[in-house]
Scaffold this motif. Sequence first.
Motif, PDB file in Angstrom:
ATOM      1  N   ALA A   1       0.847  -1.200   0.000  1.00 40.66           N
ATOM      2  CA  ALA A   1       0.000   0.000   0.000  1.00 40.66           C
ATOM      3  C   ALA A   1       0.878   1.244   0.000  1.00 40.66           C
ATOM      4  CB  ALA A   1      -0.911  -0.010   1.229  1.00 40.66           C
ATOM      5  N   PHE A   2       0.508   2.200  -0.875  1.00 41.76           N
ATOM      6  CA  PHE A   2       1.232   3.470  -0.961  1.00 41.76           C
ATOM      7  C   PHE A   2       0.245   4.620  -0.928  1.00 41.76           C
ATOM      8  CE2 PHE A   2       3.820   0.317  -3.117  1.00 41.76           C
ATOM      9  CZ  PHE A   2       5.066   0.528  -2.563  1.00 41.76           C
ATOM     10  N   VAL A   3       0.730   5.755  -0.477  1.00 39.95           N
ATOM     11  CA  VAL A   3      -0.056   6.983  -0.597  1.00 39.95           C
ATOM     12  C   VAL A   3       0.706   7.931  -1.522  1.00 39.95           C
ATOM     13  CG1 VAL A   3      -1.183   6.779   1.643  1.00 39.95           C
ATOM     14  CG2 VAL A   3       1.013   7.943   1.472  1.00 39.95           C
ATOM     15  N   ARG A   4      -0.063   8.756  -2.224  1.00 41.28           N
ATOM     16  CA  ARG A   4       0.543   9.730  -3.126  1.00 41.28           C
ATOM     17  C   ARG A   4       0.655  11.031  -2.349  1.00 41.28           C
ATOM     18  NH1 ARG A   4       2.915   8.731  -8.019  1.00 41.28           N
ATOM     19  NH2 ARG A   4       1.277   7.213  -8.466  1.00 41.28           N
TER      20      ARG A   4
ATOM     21  N   GLU B   1      -6.498   3.605  10.393  1.00 43.12           N
ATOM     22  CA  GLU B   1      -6.907   4.901   9.857  1.00 43.12           C
ATOM     23  C   GLU B   1      -6.639   5.009   8.362  1.00 43.12           C
ATOM     24  OE1 GLU B   1      -5.940   7.513  13.898  1.00 43.12           O
ATOM     25  OE2 GLU B   1      -5.084   8.101  11.968  1.00 43.12           O
ATOM     26  N   GLU B   2      -5.496   4.506   7.923  1.00 41.71           N
ATOM     27  CA  GLU B   2      -5.115   4.750   6.527  1.00 41.71           C
ATOM     28  C   GLU B   2      -5.729   3.736   5.570  1.00 41.71           C
ATOM     29  OE1 GLU B   2      -2.103   6.764   5.263  1.00 41.71           O
ATOM     30  OE2 GLU B   2      -1.351   7.544   7.162  1.00 41.71           O
TER      31      GLU B   2
ATOM     32  N   LEU C   1      -9.102   0.071  -0.271  1.00 43.95           N
ATOM     33  CA  LEU C   1      -8.521   1.025   0.660  1.00 43.95           C
ATOM     34  C   LEU C   1      -9.370   2.285   0.654  1.00 43.95           C
ATOM     35  CD1 LEU C   1      -4.793   0.440  -0.209  1.00 43.95           C
ATOM     36  CD2 LEU C   1      -6.095  -0.464   1.715  1.00 43.95           C
ATOM     37  N   ALA C   2     -10.216   2.399   1.661  1.00 47.26           N
ATOM     38  CA  ALA C   2     -11.042   3.601   1.774  1.00 47.26           C
ATOM     39  C   ALA C   2     -10.137   4.777   2.109  1.00 47.26           C
ATOM     40  CB  ALA C   2     -12.085   3.420   2.857  1.00 47.26           C
ATOM     41  N   ARG C   3     -10.547   5.969   1.693  1.00 50.96           N
ATOM     42  CA  ARG C   3      -9.797   7.138   2.117  1.00 50.96           C
ATOM     43  C   ARG C   3      -9.997   7.299   3.619  1.00 50.96           C
ATOM     44  NH1 ARG C   3     -10.884  11.941  -0.912  1.00 50.96           N
ATOM     45  NH2 ARG C   3     -10.888  10.466  -2.643  1.00 50.96           N
ATOM     46  N   GLY C   4      -8.915   7.424   4.323  1.00 45.45           N
ATOM     47  CA  GLY C   4      -9.005   7.543   5.779  1.00 45.45           C
ATOM     48  C   GLY C   4      -9.083   8.998   6.173  1.00 45.45           C
ATOM     49  N   SER C   5      -8.426   9.333   7.279  1.00 49.66           N
ATOM     50  CA  SER C   5      -8.449  10.717   7.740  1.00 49.66           C
ATOM     51  C   SER C   5      -7.674  11.607   6.760  1.00 49.66           C
ATOM     52  CB  SER C   5      -7.839  10.795   9.134  1.00 49.66           C
ATOM     53  OG  SER C   5      -6.602  10.116   9.149  1.00 49.66           O
TER      54      SER C   5
ATOM     55  N   GLU D   1      -3.217   3.287  -2.268  1.00 56.72           N
ATOM     56  CA  GLU D   1      -3.397   2.422  -3.434  1.00 56.72           C
ATOM     57  C   GLU D   1      -2.418   1.256  -3.359  1.00 56.72           C
ATOM     58  OE1 GLU D   1      -1.932   4.237  -7.111  1.00 56.72           O
ATOM     59  OE2 GLU D   1      -1.174   5.916  -5.908  1.00 56.72           O
ATOM     60  N   TRP D   2      -2.833   0.140  -3.985  1.00 54.22           N
ATOM     61  CA  TRP D   2      -1.971  -1.040  -4.027  1.00 54.22           C
ATOM     62  C   TRP D   2      -1.110  -1.000  -5.277  1.00 54.22           C
ATOM     63  CZ3 TRP D   2      -1.687  -3.714   0.228  1.00 54.22           C
ATOM     64  CH2 TRP D   2      -2.789  -3.865   1.064  1.00 54.22           C
ATOM     65  N   LEU D   3       0.159  -1.356  -5.117  1.00 47.07           N
ATOM     66  CA  LEU D   3       1.048  -1.485  -6.270  1.00 47.07           C
ATOM     67  C   LEU D   3       1.932  -2.706  -6.072  1.00 47.07           C
ATOM     68  CD1 LEU D   3       2.144   2.243  -6.706  1.00 47.07           C
ATOM     69  CD2 LEU D   3       0.668   0.922  -8.249  1.00 47.07           C
TER      70      LEU D   3
END
Lengths: 245, 245
Positions: free
Chosen positions: A39-42, A75-76, A124-128, A134-136
Amino acid sequence: MSAEEERFLKDYVPREYPSVALAVDLVVFAVTGSTLNAAFVRRGNHPFKDALALPGGFVLPDEDALTAAWRELEEETGLDLGEHRAHVEQLATFSSPKRDPRMRVVSVAHLALLATDGRTLPDLARGSDAAAAEWLPVYNVLADGDLAFDHREILAAALGRLAGKIEYTLTAARLLPEEFTLNQLRRVYQAVWNTTRLDAGNFTRKMTGALQDSGRKVTHGKGAPAAVFTVRDEYLSPPLIRPAK
Amino acid sequence: MSAEEERFLKDYVPREYPSVALAVDLVVFAVTGSTLNAAFVRRGNHPFKDALALPGGFVLPDEDALTAAWRELEEETGLDLGEHRAHVEQLATFSSPKRDPRMRVVSVAHLALLATDGRTLPDLARGSDAAAAEWLPVYNVLADGDLAFDHREILAAALGRLAGKIEYTLTAARLLPEEFTLNQLRRVYQAVWNTTRLDAGNFTRKMTGALQDSGRKVTHGKGAPAAVFTVRDEYLSPPLIRPAK
DNA sequence: CCAATAGTGTCTATTAGACAGTATGCT
DNA sequence: AGCATACTGTCTAATAGACACTATTGG
């Protein structure tokens, strides 16, 4: 506690010590097919605006790092961690003074595993935070992707830990539902080790000693029905050695 | 760095984040005979006055944790670390909010190995701290001794790490001079694993593949002269499995 | 019937572990 | 000589890895 010690603590005035912000970063793994994903966040802000980063956050005053990692994971991802049989363990601590150009942040990196049925990744729901994670595919990101901060190093450390640990434990089963077939488990090994060299027959023989046969069978469209197992022993003896590439 | 990013960092004002004091604790191992020893300091102050504790100290603003561990190792032992072929690696981070009753201190524990000839332990000069460190047998301390803070947990983690790591690496050789005999190396394994069950003949056969024979021999008073080796490969394949007790 | 999967059987080369046997040097 | 240590040889049971084979399902 002795009276003397109580008196000492009551009157204790700390000297000035260098202080740091304490954070956790998470490497969250899940498997689809024979692919290991993370899981990554942009990132929306500088530094490293628009780059990929690992999910994470700060450790609160009354938390230890592991508790913070569980909280951030929930949360994430917005997931029900019980349903996904989440596993979280401490990986290593990254403390270079310049790893975050804004201020000194020491990060205790954690490895997290989520169970899937091997077909679809958890939503992956958007958390706070504003952006959803997203999965990569891990091996693609390590080959191509730019990651923020020292997150490439953290990701590589997490992969190395997982790849090594499944040699001598059944930690790989934490990436599957509680009940699974040997084929599912073998695909997890192949995903983590990025190989297709595991002989199905030999895999069966080596694993069954540490597994509990439920007696039930399940069928996946094609082929003979497969036995359904649960984990009996967390440790594999002898270990399953990773094939040389 | 882009102009936009530079502007961002220049104007960056950190929010208030929880901050902690960052420390390192050291588990320093050295072997005499077939006994594994660790370095301890005797606490002079509350809390845990007069109890044994691990050496350690705070991480300075421009240091990462590993650098701080090396500095503390040198300060607290007063040794020439090059001469003792010191090895330092990160072990784990201990971050319970209450682990130090005075204030929040997060400790990145490190494992350190010092080389000895197997006969005498290095002299621990008193460093900057008042009291000099002392060597104590690890298995005795774990059985009997009271340790300050969570240092028993740290010591146990360090022993577990070392015991596991020497199964598949030649890290044990870091507890010996650069050149050593197979008997010396076998005593290190027995010290770390607290066992006497290692067959000298089989040990020879399994190790020689990863070692470099210097061609020279050395004699220790009694018995035939032993060949002198150095490390050729850091990794053992296949691994040497610890005997079940 | 065919394709795909599950699981077992079999063979060979390698290995671990136990222990015997030989060589070497000190006293 | 006697003894302690160093190291090699040998034997047996166990194992890994390759691969053949049978069984069971859906199409």
